[in-house]
Scaffold this motif. Structure first.
Motif, PDB file in Angstrom:
ATOM      1  N   SER A   1     -46.593 -13.891   0.138  1.00 51.04           N
ATOM      2  CA  SER A   1     -46.102 -12.652  -0.461  1.00 51.04           C
ATOM      3  C   SER A   1     -46.893 -11.444   0.019  1.00 51.04           C
ATOM      4  N   LEU A   2     -46.199 -10.366   0.367  1.00 50.31           N
ATOM      5  CA  LEU A   2     -46.728  -9.109   0.908  1.00 50.31           C
ATOM      6  C   LEU A   2     -47.243  -9.262   2.335  1.00 50.31           C
ATOM      7  N   PHE A   3     -48.143 -10.248   2.583  1.00 51.84           N
ATOM      8  CA  PHE A   3     -48.661 -10.421   3.942  1.00 51.84           C
ATOM      9  C   PHE A   3     -47.531 -10.755   4.918  1.00 51.84           C
ATOM     10  N   LYS A   4     -46.458 -11.323   4.418  1.00 51.62           N
ATOM     11  CA  LYS A   4     -45.341 -11.703   5.277  1.00 51.62           C
ATOM     12  C   LYS A   4     -44.775 -10.489   6.024  1.00 51.62           C
ATOM     13  N   LEU A   5     -44.888  -9.302   5.431  1.00 49.52           N
ATOM     14  CA  LEU A   5     -44.354  -8.112   6.085  1.00 49.52           C
ATOM     15  C   LEU A   5     -45.084  -7.831   7.392  1.00 49.52           C
ATOM     16  N   TYR A   6     -46.415  -7.931   7.354  1.00 46.68           N
ATOM     17  CA  TYR A   6     -47.185  -7.727   8.581  1.00 46.68           C
ATOM     18  C   TYR A   6     -46.918  -8.857   9.565  1.00 46.68           C
ATOM     19  N   SER A   7     -46.870 -10.089   9.055  1.00 46.98           N
ATOM     20  CA  SER A   7     -46.646 -11.238   9.931  1.00 46.98           C
ATOM     21  C   SER A   7     -45.311 -11.119  10.657  1.00 46.98           C
ATOM     22  N   LYS A   8     -44.268 -10.709   9.933  1.00 45.02           N
ATOM     23  CA  LYS A   8     -42.963 -10.519  10.571  1.00 45.02           C
ATOM     24  C   LYS A   8     -43.036  -9.438  11.648  1.00 45.02           C
ATOM     25  N   TYR A   9     -43.644  -8.316  11.298  1.00 48.18           N
ATOM     26  CA  TYR A   9     -43.769  -7.227  12.271  1.00 48.18           C
ATOM     27  C   TYR A   9     -44.451  -7.720  13.546  1.00 48.18           C
ATOM     28  N   HIS A  10     -45.549  -8.417  13.384  1.00 46.98           N
ATOM     29  CA  HIS A  10     -46.332  -8.889  14.536  1.00 46.98           C
ATOM     30  C   HIS A  10     -45.484  -9.781  15.450  1.00 46.98           C
ATOM     31  N   TYR A  11     -44.768 -10.742  14.841  1.00 47.26           N
ATOM     32  CA  TYR A  11     -44.029 -11.700  15.664  1.00 47.26           C
ATOM     33  C   TYR A  11     -42.702 -11.138  16.179  1.00 47.26           C
ATOM     34  N   VAL A  12     -42.133 -10.190  15.458  1.00 48.11           N
ATOM     35  CA  VAL A  12     -40.961  -9.496  16.003  1.00 48.11           C
ATOM     36  C   VAL A  12     -41.360  -8.727  17.257  1.00 48.11           C
ATOM     37  N   TYR A  13     -42.461  -7.998  17.171  1.00 45.95           N
ATOM     38  CA  TYR A  13     -42.936  -7.208  18.312  1.00 45.95           C
ATOM     39  C   TYR A  13     -43.177  -8.116  19.516  1.00 45.95           C
ATOM     40  N   LYS A  14     -43.889  -9.211  19.297  1.00 43.59           N
ATOM     41  CA  LYS A  14     -44.208 -10.134  20.389  1.00 43.59           C
ATOM     42  C   LYS A  14     -42.945 -10.757  20.979  1.00 43.59           C
ATOM     43  N   SER A  15     -42.044 -11.225  20.123  1.00 47.56           N
ATOM     44  CA  SER A  15     -40.836 -11.906  20.601  1.00 47.56           C
ATOM     45  C   SER A  15     -39.913 -10.955  21.352  1.00 47.56           C
ATOM     46  N   LEU A  16     -39.756  -9.750  20.841  1.00 46.93           N
ATOM     47  CA  LEU A  16     -38.884  -8.781  21.509  1.00 46.93           C
ATOM     48  C   LEU A  16     -39.492  -8.285  22.815  1.00 46.93           C
ATOM     49  N   LYS A  17     -40.796  -8.132  22.839  1.00 49.24           N
ATOM     50  CA  LYS A  17     -41.455  -7.717  24.079  1.00 49.24           C
ATOM     51  C   LYS A  17     -41.202  -8.759  25.172  1.00 49.24           C
ATOM     52  N   ASP A  18     -41.342 -10.040  24.838  1.00 50.04           N
ATOM     53  CA  ASP A  18     -41.069 -11.106  25.811  1.00 50.04           C
ATOM     54  C   ASP A  18     -39.610 -11.062  26.257  1.00 50.04           C
ATOM     55  N   TRP A  19     -38.703 -10.792  25.313  1.00 49.76           N
ATOM     56  CA  TRP A  19     -37.280 -10.730  25.641  1.00 49.76           C
ATOM     57  C   TRP A  19     -36.993  -9.557  26.583  1.00 49.76           C
ATOM     58  N   ILE A  20     -37.629  -8.432  26.376  1.00 47.34           N
ATOM     59  CA  ILE A  20     -37.437  -7.254  27.232  1.00 47.34           C
ATOM     60  C   ILE A  20     -37.902  -7.554  28.656  1.00 47.34           C
ATOM     61  N   TYR A  21     -39.073  -8.169  28.780  1.00 48.34           N
ATOM     62  CA  TYR A  21     -39.579  -8.524  30.114  1.00 48.34           C
ATOM     63  C   TYR A  21     -38.647  -9.523  30.802  1.00 48.34           C
ATOM     64  N   LYS A  22     -38.152 -10.495  30.043  1.00 48.27           N
ATOM     65  CA  LYS A  22     -37.288 -11.527  30.609  1.00 48.27           C
ATOM     66  C   LYS A  22     -35.987 -10.937  31.138  1.00 48.27           C
ATOM     67  N   ASN A  23     -35.492  -9.875  30.492  1.00 55.02           N
ATOM     68  CA  ASN A  23     -34.217  -9.266  30.878  1.00 55.02           C
ATOM     69  C   ASN A  23     -34.423  -7.864  31.443  1.00 55.02           C
ATOM     70  N   SER A  24     -35.472  -7.712  32.230  1.00 57.95           N
ATOM     71  CA  SER A  24     -35.887  -6.385  32.695  1.00 57.95           C
ATOM     72  C   SER A  24     -34.839  -5.690  33.560  1.00 57.95           C
ATOM     73  N   ASN A  25     -33.962  -6.448  34.200  1.00 60.65           N
ATOM     74  CA  ASN A  25     -32.995  -5.840  35.118  1.00 60.65           C
ATOM     75  C   ASN A  25     -31.645  -5.544  34.468  1.00 60.65           C
ATOM     76  N   GLU A  26     -31.547  -5.737  33.160  1.00 61.77           N
ATOM     77  CA  GLU A  26     -30.267  -5.524  32.477  1.00 61.77           C
ATOM     78  C   GLU A  26     -30.372  -4.405  31.441  1.00 61.77           C
ATOM     79  N   GLU A  27     -29.220  -3.804  31.129  1.00 64.37           N
ATOM     80  CA  GLU A  27     -29.164  -2.919  29.967  1.00 64.37           C
ATOM     81  C   GLU A  27     -29.371  -3.768  28.725  1.00 64.37           C
ATOM     82  N   LYS A  28     -30.105  -3.240  27.768  1.00 66.75           N
ATOM     83  CA  LYS A  28     -30.449  -4.055  26.601  1.00 66.75           C
ATOM     84  C   LYS A  28     -30.215  -3.282  25.310  1.00 66.75           C
ATOM     85  N   VAL A  29     -29.730  -4.004  24.299  1.00 61.79           N
ATOM     86  CA  VAL A  29     -29.566  -3.414  22.973  1.00 61.79           C
ATOM     87  C   VAL A  29     -29.994  -4.445  21.936  1.00 61.79           C
ATOM     88  N   VAL A  30     -30.688  -3.972  20.902  1.00 64.13           N
ATOM     89  CA  VAL A  30     -31.105  -4.826  19.797  1.00 64.13           C
ATOM     90  C   VAL A  30     -30.271  -4.462  18.571  1.00 64.13           C
TER      91      VAL A  30
END
Length: 408
Positions: free
Chosen positions: A93-122
């Motif tokens: 409880s409560l800490f989950k907000l930071y944990s989600k933010y951290h892993y969303v940032y990491k996961s989306l960053k990896d996704w952006i690098y993986k699809n660097s040559n395409e138009e992207k929308v989240v």
């Protein structure tokens, strides 16, 4: 265009695990809506990845495990297979907000690098600050490489919850953060046109998708109802006092007809009072919080489906009750109040209540139950046809695809 769905579904591979570990209210409606979005979008394109953080309650009160389920999954739509991954986060409880933010940032960053040559929308499901914060920061970091579209099923200020001093303070701080983040959103998918009054949509593209009914997944078929002496009134959903559930219970209790019953499913702050009514009147039956599949079957078997939510309260402008669509799709006639958040077209396919007092409510229920069976069947058939043809995943997500084409 490569699309990332930042969602919170319960994938089939993890569904039983999530439900068995959940306590209290479970986000069945949100899960169904997100899966219907995936079904529809999967018809229009296969260039979709699901980055998933299941919307589960916090540990330890509302979920029995400290960490969310992790692992890959896939969703078979009518046209394509969409692949996704549950991202593990700390659910404290409560800490989950930071944990989600951290892993969303990491996961989306990896996704952006993986699809660097395409138009992207989240596409982000719901106004969830950890999700939005991570996306906005990545957008700023990668400049124009990604666009953000926010799907808004509810506005935070009308979602209820505790009004304690601490909660109120935290909500105010959260709203300040969101007011800055909204500036970076490129498009909005809203459940009500009135949401534009409170969100800084400005000249950005937006569309209304008030809901979606996915008959392929739900497997709802028109059926012949068995005839019973007892007529069943049915309600399923959040048992919140502000949604009028106690008005429905009182209305049924006031009817003298012994051959009716009211079946109620769900959880919420009115439950204790409902259980007291069950003890006083054997016609009031509480079934608990059941899986959506069981609810859909019970809707088909009922005589009349009722949503007692009245138009009282400003929040009704900014919401569309998901059960409206389920009710009309069931093959059972429905009775609802006219709410500003429900488009006018729906009222051609259901019965409505004009007055909010309990006596008028009871009389309206009694009048409908006395109607000719042919009239009831005709109303239910027309409603089902309307939902299947006009509110299916393909038709509704076409609006989102058109919105994506407008992004600057």
């Amino acid at each position: 265009m490569r699309i990332a769905l930042l969602f919170g579904i319960f994938p089939d591979e993890y569904y039983k695990e999530i439900i068995s570990n959940s306590r209290g209210v479970i986000q069945y409606a949100a899960n169904a809506f997100q899966k219907a979005l995936i079904e529809g979008l999967g018809v229009w394109t296969s260039d979709i990845d699901i980055i998933n953080f299941p919307y589960i309650g916090s540990y330890p009160k509302r979920y029995t495990k400290l960490f969310s389920p992790e692992g890959d999954f896939k969703i078979q739509t009518s046209q394509n297979i969409i692949y996704g991954r549950n991202i593990r986060y700390c659910n404290l409880s409560l800490f989950k907000l930071y944990s989600k933010y951290h892993y969303v940032y990491k996961s989306l960053k990896d996704w952006i690098y993986k699809n660097s040559n395409e138009e992207k929308v989240v596409l982000i499901y719901a106004i969830h600050t950890p999700f939005i914060k991570a996306c906005v920061e990545l957008k700023k970091r990668f400049k124009s490489q990604i666009k953000i579209v926010l799907i808004v099923p509810d506005l935070p200020e009308y979602m209820g919850g505790s009004n304690s001093f601490i909660r109120s303070f935290l909500r105010k701080q959260n709203n300040k953060l969101l007011s800055n983040y909204y500036k970076e959103i490129d498009g909005f998918v809203l459940l009500s046109k009135y949401m534009t009054e409170l969100l800084p949509v400005e000249d950005k593209p937006w569309t209304v998708v008030e809901g979606i009914f996915n008959n392929r997944v739900s497997n709802i078929q028109a059926s012949q109802k068995q005839q019973h002496d007892v007529k069943t009134i049915f309600y399923s959903g959040t048992l919140a006092k502000r949604y009028g559930i106690l008005n429905l219970v009182e209305a049924v209790c006031s009817l003298e007809n012994p051959n009716i019953q009211l079946i109620i499913c769900g959880a919420g702050d009115a439950l204790e009072t409902i259980l007291e009514y069950c003890k006083k009147d054997h016609r009031i039956i509480y079934k608990g919080q059941l899986p959506r599949e069981e609810i859909l079957c019970m809707q088909k078997e009922a005589t009349l489906l009722v949503n007692p939510r009245t138009p009282e309260g400003e929040f009704t402008k900014y919401s569309f009750p998901s059960k409206t669509m389920e009710y009309l799709a069931s093959g059972t006639p429905a009775l609802i109040y006219k709410l500003p958040g429900i488009p006018d077209e729906y009222y051609d396919y259901c019965y409505t209540i004009e007055k909010s007092d309990v006596l008028s409510f009871a009389r309206r229920i009694d009048t409908i139950l006395r109607k000719d069976e042919k009239e009831l069947k005709d109303m239910a058939y027309r409603a089902q046809k309307f939902i299947f043809e006009k509110k299916n995943p393909i038709e509704q997500t076409k609006k989102i695809i058109n919105l994506l084409k407008q992004l600057k």
